[in-house]
Design an enzyme around this catalytic site. Structure first.
Site, PDB file in Angstrom:
ATOM      1  N   GLU A  99       6.195  44.422  -3.967  1.00  0.00           N
ATOM      2  CA  GLU A  99       6.448  43.099  -3.319  1.00  0.00           C
ATOM      3  C   GLU A  99       5.584  42.849  -2.202  1.00  0.00           C
ATOM      4  O   GLU A  99       5.081  43.649  -1.711  1.00  0.00           O
ATOM      5  CB  GLU A  99       8.027  43.486  -2.760  1.00  0.00           C
ATOM      6  CG  GLU A  99       8.499  42.365  -2.109  1.00  0.00           C
ATOM      7  CD  GLU A  99       8.871  40.976  -2.743  1.00  0.00           C
ATOM      8  OE1 GLU A  99       7.974  40.434  -3.203  1.00  0.00           O
ATOM      9  OE2 GLU A  99      10.137  40.685  -2.663  1.00  0.00           O
ATOM     10  N   ASP A 100       5.349  41.598  -1.782  1.00  0.00           N
ATOM     11  CA  ASP A 100       4.731  41.227  -0.916  1.00  0.00           C
ATOM     12  C   ASP A 100       5.099  41.364   0.402  1.00  0.00           C
ATOM     13  O   ASP A 100       4.434  41.997   1.353  1.00  0.00           O
ATOM     14  CB  ASP A 100       4.391  39.417  -0.886  1.00  0.00           C
ATOM     15  CG  ASP A 100       5.478  38.734  -1.182  1.00  0.00           C
ATOM     16  OD1 ASP A 100       6.589  39.421  -1.228  1.00  0.00           O
ATOM     17  OD2 ASP A 100       5.401  37.500  -1.263  1.00  0.00           O
ATOM     18  N   ASP A 103      11.583  41.040   4.206  1.00  0.00           N
ATOM     19  CA  ASP A 103      12.236  40.319   5.401  1.00  0.00           C
ATOM     20  C   ASP A 103      13.634  40.401   5.516  1.00  0.00           C
ATOM     21  O   ASP A 103      13.768  41.684   6.091  1.00  0.00           O
ATOM     22  CB  ASP A 103      12.071  38.945   4.961  1.00  0.00           C
ATOM     23  CG  ASP A 103      12.160  37.807   6.242  1.00  0.00           C
ATOM     24  OD1 ASP A 103      12.111  38.439   7.524  1.00  0.00           O
ATOM     25  OD2 ASP A 103      12.749  36.724   6.064  1.00  0.00           O
ATOM     26  N   PHE A 152       5.958  34.314  10.795  1.00  0.00           N
ATOM     27  CA  PHE A 152       5.752  33.791   9.195  1.00  0.00           C
ATOM     28  C   PHE A 152       4.474  33.951   8.777  1.00  0.00           C
ATOM     29  O   PHE A 152       3.542  33.309   9.514  1.00  0.00           O
ATOM     30  CB  PHE A 152       6.399  32.405   9.239  1.00  0.00           C
ATOM     31  CG  PHE A 152       6.425  31.891   7.707  1.00  0.00           C
ATOM     32  CD1 PHE A 152       7.572  32.370   7.177  1.00  0.00           C
ATOM     33  CD2 PHE A 152       5.373  31.334   7.263  1.00  0.00           C
ATOM     34  CE1 PHE A 152       7.761  31.926   5.755  1.00  0.00           C
ATOM     35  CE2 PHE A 152       5.597  30.907   5.743  1.00  0.00           C
ATOM     36  CZ  PHE A 152       6.775  31.251   5.105  1.00  0.00           C
ATOM     37  N   ARG A 165      -1.833  30.729  -0.202  1.00  0.00           N
ATOM     38  CA  ARG A 165      -1.948  31.949  -1.339  1.00  0.00           C
ATOM     39  C   ARG A 165      -3.411  32.527  -1.343  1.00  0.00           C
ATOM     40  O   ARG A 165      -3.242  33.756  -1.581  1.00  0.00           O
ATOM     41  CB  ARG A 165      -1.225  31.644  -2.594  1.00  0.00           C
ATOM     42  CG  ARG A 165       0.394  31.330  -2.826  1.00  0.00           C
ATOM     43  CD  ARG A 165       0.757  31.391  -4.229  1.00  0.00           C
ATOM     44  NE  ARG A 165       2.034  30.896  -4.241  1.00  0.00           N
ATOM     45  CZ  ARG A 165       3.110  31.428  -3.892  1.00  0.00           C
ATOM     46  NH1 ARG A 165       3.275  32.688  -3.580  1.00  0.00           N
ATOM     47  NH2 ARG A 165       4.286  30.747  -4.176  1.00  0.00           N
TER      48      ARG A 165
END
Ligand code: 5GP
Length: 177
Positions: A99-100, A103, A152, A165
């Protein structure tokens, strides 16, 4: 559409990412010797991380993708949907979910439950970034790139409204207002 007006500041450089990804790849290879392994990328944000990571894992392995969606722009809707399932059965295989960013953890929680139903032999979690201050559910991360604060971030696969991206580093958006 016009080009993004955002200014992005480097937060984690390309070279720091490369070094950490190589370490994670060595750890994953060490832990999966002799095991039928599938590395599963979570679309779309993990695509660059996964591409670099699998090249750092010196083992025979399979690659697959799963899709999840929860975010609209930068705010969470709280609802997580599985939008694309694995392309092949993984029963009895050793999965590494890639997963990136973690959060709230809600996306990962949903994906873990979903993947467990496929009856893998084991299921480990690898995430590039984790924001512990935002966690709403506890996720046991096996391989972590970097802990970060409540910022963010974009780049290295991560987007803001589908922009950024392709940046080769992880950056923080400074909106041009
Ligand atoms: P969670 O379900 O853990 O709250 O959110 C996970 C997903 O939210 C990530 O896979 C990613 O798509 C998105 N997300 C959370 N924080 C960030 C961030 O700082 N930047 C970007 N670009 N996406 C984020």
């Amino acid at each position: 559409m016009a080009a993004s007006a955002d200014r992005v500041e480097v937060f984690i450089s390309e070279s720091r990412i490369r070094e950490r990804v190589e370490q994670l790849g060595r750890e994953i290879a060490r832990d999966h010797q002799g095991q039928a392994t599938t590395m599963v990328g979570v679309l779309k944000g993990s695509f660059i991380f996964l591409a670099d990571l699998v090249r750092a894992v010196d083992l025979p392995l399979e690659v697959d993708f799963i899709g999840a969606s929860s975010y609209e722009g930068t705010t969470t809707t709280g609802e997580v949907r599985v939008t694309r399932d694995l392309s092949r059965p993984v029963e009895g295989r050793h999965l590494v979910l890639v997963e990136d960013i973690l959060d709230t953890g809600l996306t990962m929680r949903r994906l873990l439950d979903h993947l467990q139903a496929h009856r893998p032999a084991s299921l480990k979690i690898c995430c590039l970034l984790e924001k512990p201050a935002r966690a709403r559910v506890r996720i046991p991360v096996d391989y972590r790139g970097f802990l970060i604060g409540d910022e963010f971030v974009v780049g290295y696969g991560l987007d803001k409204d589908e922009q950024h991206r392709n940046l080769p580093y992880v950056g923080v958006v400074r909106s041009a207002t």
